[in-house]
Design an enzyme around this catalytic site. Structure first.
Site, mmCIF file in Angstrom:
data_model
loop_
_atom_site.group_PDB
_atom_site.id
_atom_site.type_symbol
_atom_site.label_atom_id
_atom_site.label_comp_id
_atom_site.label_asym_id
_atom_site.label_seq_id
_atom_site.Cartn_x
_atom_site.Cartn_y
_atom_site.Cartn_z
ATOM 1 N N TYR A 53 -14.663 61.257 46.360
ATOM 2 C CA TYR A 53 -14.698 60.091 45.674
ATOM 3 C C TYR A 53 -15.429 58.945 46.291
ATOM 4 C CZ TYR A 53 -11.279 62.211 42.393
ATOM 5 O OH TYR A 53 -10.417 63.066 41.723
ATOM 6 N N LEU A 238 -6.833 60.745 28.929
ATOM 7 C CA LEU A 238 -7.882 60.326 27.844
ATOM 8 C C LEU A 238 -9.017 60.859 27.590
ATOM 9 C CD1 LEU A 238 -6.866 56.391 28.756
ATOM 10 C CD2 LEU A 238 -5.659 58.000 27.168
ATOM 11 N N LEU A 243 -10.480 59.369 23.771
ATOM 12 C CA LEU A 243 -9.552 59.437 23.133
ATOM 13 C C LEU A 243 -9.202 57.978 22.777
ATOM 14 C CD1 LEU A 243 -7.115 62.523 24.427
ATOM 15 C CD2 LEU A 243 -7.923 62.109 22.010
ATOM 16 N N GLY A 245 -11.240 56.031 21.599
ATOM 17 C CA GLY A 245 -12.151 55.846 20.115
ATOM 18 C C GLY A 245 -13.457 54.942 20.274
#
Length: 347
Positions: A53, A238, A243, A245
């Site tokens: 990362y 998510l 999710l 939106g």
């Protein structure tokens, strides 16, 4: 914040875990440290990072920066004992990390030493193999099983050698527990069997993708988890922001991951937005925030210990933390099942 046992390790972790994969690219050091402080104030004690990362993008120039940022926080805060730190050993394929070599007995101690230096700590609480040498079914690689790249004898020999080195690292006090990531039911079972047969740390956890949109874990992996007392750490609960939106109707918000990665790692498909709308409609009917509903769903699964989420900005983290303690009703869970039946594999 509810605390859960990390398998049989004796370690307790919060049911929400801060994922740090944006620390160093999308999230600068000051914002990253503020996120850790806020998370701890809300009762989160669990941080997940990795030697590869940050992502978005992955590069040789930034590789390891997420661990460095976490390490700088540890050094400046003096709160090492207040956090459970998990990190990961990269597998084959990343050319800028050990020339893309797979995990070997020789690479384990080297990788641990590098992570300890970047994290500015004497020990890692949970040390995970990021993906197996055999490859993974995660990241949209689950559509065709190809056994030609797998050899049972060499795989089992690798596991035995790795467990020997891992046990030495436990004995030296460098790691407390061992976990897997992006693993399969067969692979996890073999790690468990091998530890019992030859010694070495018993696998405590598996970190695999799990969300309303990605429920591959719900079958053989779930059964294995429950019967073997081996918990799931769910990443991308998510679904990389789907999710929430925020991508519905073709929207691509400024600063969002989709600007950097158009397909969100292969998750954007013709059916995914229909599936998301199905879940958003449940949230609207029941007066739930869709982010909170998606996270709460994962936390109510019988095999999950903690859900690992990432927040690019501090206000996003603050919003997520407002769901603390939310549990979904049976009515909501029943409706979720119906949408899942309609869209079982949207990506």
């Amino acid at each position: 914040m509810k605390m859960n046992p990390l398998g049989r390790t004796g370690i307790k972790v919060s049911e929400l875990c801060i994922g740090t994969m944006t620390f160093g690219t999308q999230t600068d050091e000051g914002e990253s440290h503020a996120q850790i402080d806020m998370a701890l104030n809300y009762g989160i004690n669990f941080l997940d990072t990795a030697e590869m990362y940050p992502v978005n993008p992955i590069s040789s120039q930034t590789q390891g920066d997420s661990e460095v940022i976490v390490g700088n926080w540890i050094a400046s805060s003096g709160r090492r004992n207040d956090v459970v730190v998990a990190t990961k050993h990269s597998g084959a394929g990343l050319r800028h990390i050990r020339d893309g070599a797979p995990i070997t007995a020789c690479s384990i101690s080297e990788a641990i030493e590098g992570s300890l230096k970047r994290l500015k700590t004497d020990y890692i609480d949970l040390y995970q193999f990021h993906w197996p040498n055999r490859g993974s079914y995660m990241f949209r690689q689950n559509w065709r099983f190809d056994p030609s790249k797998q050899d049972t004898t060499s795989t089992l020999s690798h596991m035995e050698d790795a467990l020997e080195v891992l046990q030495r690292e436990v004995d030296r006090g460098h790691i407390r527990a061992f976990g897997l990531s992006n693993e399969s039911a067969w692979g996890t079972s073999q790690w468990l069997r091998m530890a019992q047969a030859v010694g070495g740390p018993r696998v405590a956890s598996v970190q695999n993708e799990y969300s309303l949109l990605c429920r591959l874990y719900d079958t053989d992996m779930a059964e294995m988890s429950v019967h073997e007392d081996l918990i799931l750490l769910a990443f991308s609960p998510l679904a990389t922001g789907l999710l929430t939106g925020k991508y519905q109707g073709g929207a691509v918000p400024e600063g969002s991951r989709k600007l950097l990665q158009e397909t969100l790692g292969g998750r954007v498909t013709p059916r995914v937005f229909e599936a998301v709308e199905g879940y958003l409609s449940i949230a609207r009917r029941h007066g739930l925030d869709p982010v909170h509903m998606a996270l709460a769903f994962t936390l109510q699964r019988p095999f999950i210990c903690s859900s690992i989420f990432g927040a690019t900005r501090l206000d996003q983290l603050e919003h997520i933390l407002k769901m603390d303690g939310l549990r979904l009703s049976d009515a909501v869970l029943d409706e979720i099942d119906q949408v899942h039946i309609q869209y079982p594999m949207p990506f």
